[in-house]
Design a protein around this motif. Structure first.
Motif, short mmCIF file in Angstrom:
data_model
loop_
_atom_site.label_atom_id
_atom_site.label_comp_id
_atom_site.label_asym_id
_atom_site.label_seq_id
_atom_site.Cartn_x
_atom_site.Cartn_y
_atom_site.Cartn_z
N ALA A 169 0.84 -1.21 0.00
CA ALA A 169 0.00 0.00 0.00
C ALA A 169 0.87 1.25 0.00
O ALA A 169 0.57 2.24 -0.68
N LEU A 206 1.32 6.76 -6.89
CA LEU A 206 0.24 7.66 -7.31
C LEU A 206 0.65 9.12 -7.15
O LEU A 206 0.24 9.98 -7.92
N ARG A 233 -5.45 -5.30 7.68
CA ARG A 233 -4.92 -5.92 6.46
C ARG A 233 -5.89 -5.76 5.30
O ARG A 233 -5.50 -5.37 4.21
N THR A 251 -8.34 -3.58 4.92
CA THR A 251 -8.44 -2.17 4.52
C THR A 251 -7.26 -1.79 3.65
O THR A 251 -7.43 -1.16 2.60
N LEU A 252 -6.06 -2.20 4.06
CA LEU A 252 -4.85 -1.84 3.32
C LEU A 252 -4.81 -2.50 1.95
O LEU A 252 -4.38 -1.88 0.97
N THR A 253 -5.25 -3.75 1.90
CA THR A 253 -5.25 -4.47 0.63
C THR A 253 -6.19 -3.79 -0.36
O THR A 253 -5.84 -3.57 -1.52
N PHE A 311 -7.16 -0.69 -0.19
CA PHE A 311 -6.54 0.61 -0.43
C PHE A 311 -5.49 0.50 -1.54
O PHE A 311 -5.49 1.28 -2.49
N ALA A 312 -4.61 -0.48 -1.43
CA ALA A 312 -3.54 -0.66 -2.41
C ALA A 312 -4.11 -0.96 -3.79
O ALA A 312 -3.62 -0.43 -4.80
N THR A 359 -7.04 -0.09 -4.96
CA THR A 359 -7.63 1.16 -5.48
C THR A 359 -6.54 2.07 -6.03
O THR A 359 -6.70 2.66 -7.10
N MET A 360 -5.43 2.17 -5.30
CA MET A 360 -4.31 3.01 -5.74
C MET A 360 -3.74 2.51 -7.05
O MET A 360 -3.45 3.29 -7.95
N ASP A 361 -3.58 1.19 -7.16
CA ASP A 361 -3.02 0.60 -8.38
C ASP A 361 -3.91 0.91 -9.58
O ASP A 361 -3.43 1.29 -10.64
N ALA A 382 -6.11 3.34 -9.83
CA ALA A 382 -6.07 4.78 -10.09
C ALA A 382 -4.81 5.15 -10.87
O ALA A 382 -4.85 5.98 -11.79
N ALA A 383 -3.69 4.51 -10.51
CA ALA A 383 -2.43 4.80 -11.19
C ALA A 383 -2.49 4.36 -12.65
O ALA A 383 -2.01 5.06 -13.54
#
Lengths: 148, 148
Positions: free
Chosen positions: A14, A21, B126, B128-130, B132-133, B135-137, B139-140
């Motif tokens: 994360a 990002l 864990r 939440t972070l997974t 989160f990561a 979503t970030m990926d 978005a990127a």
DNA sequence: CGTGCTTTGGTTGTGCACAACTTAGTTGCA
DNA sequence: TGCAACTAAGTTGTGCACAACCAAAGCACG
């Protein structure tokens, strides 16, 4: 234990996904993520010592010294030994460093939007992570103390 | 926005604090944290290609190639081009790499204990972070696609 | 068949992180 | 006062991360 089951990997992945990002946004400002963090600290209150920056960002001089030199070379900050104590180096924003704040103002909101999470969830996550990091730091200190 | 208010910094600091806590444990095994992650993947199922490792760990060949070479030099893994497709490199555990699993078995529990958090909180964090990561990926990726 | 595209892994260069060590400056205290 | 202990920052060396680029292998379509 399987990789997917581990909190630590989720944290590691994360963290990297997040800085990835930030990268395109900060590229336009000519900054890296750690450099942006230094500016965040200085924008809040200018004129910090290297030690203060290290405490705030949890980075040591081995990381900060070259990073600050690059920022100085880029014309964003100035470094100067203090008159009172010649060991201490004070870091101050240049005009260019100060002006960058205006251009960077949209960055946090863009990131929050990209997460797709509501404010409440983000605040909870932040608090959980901050507590988590503090616990880790204390545990690491105790482990180091026991080693002695 | 103040540094303390940002989720991203909390994530960054928590990630470094965690690997710092791993360091003394992994030092005894002669491993770094990313090397330990590679072994976790191989212990689960041996004989992965560099590409598969990269997908699992979200690391590219620029990171993995030298890392795997160091692990090969340390006698933990072997690398071999596959017969069918000469572009593909398969990574396999050596006897020493396999045996390390037994010595590393106590590591996850030691870390969980150090966090001082109960299982339920850790599982939630864990997940939440997974998310989160991921979503970030995504978005990127979208950001990169839009750039084109 | 051949030529251009894709895939896979590697290389190069830059910038963190951090341990271990060094240097210079400051302070405490016998 | 003199000097040992401490402190702040910097240096060196190692190992990630990742962008940009490269070479070789495989593949597709005319």
């Amino acid at each position: 234990m399987a990789l997917r089951r581990q909190v630590c990997f989720a944290l590691y992945a994360a963290s990297r996904a997040t800085t990835a990002l930030y990268r395109p946004l900060l590229d336009e400002l000519g900054l890296t993520y750690p450099q942006y963090l230094v500016l965040l600290v200085l924008w809040e209150r200018d004129g910090r010592t290297v030690k203060e920056l290290g405490e705030e960002l949890r980075l040591d001089s081995g990381t900060l010294s070259p990073l600050l030199k690059r920022m100085e070379a880029a014309g964003l900050v100035e470094r100067q030994r203090t008159a009172g104590d010649e060991r201490v180096v004070e870091v101050r924003l240049t005009a260019a460093g100060t002006e960058l704040q205006a251009r960077a103002r949209s960055v946090p909101a863009a990131l929050v939007a990209a997460t797709g999470l509501d404010r409440k969830t983000l605040v909870e996550l932040r608090d959980t992570l901050t507590t988590f990091a503090s616990t880790m730091d204390i545990a690491a200190q105790e482990l180091a103390a026991k080693k002695k």
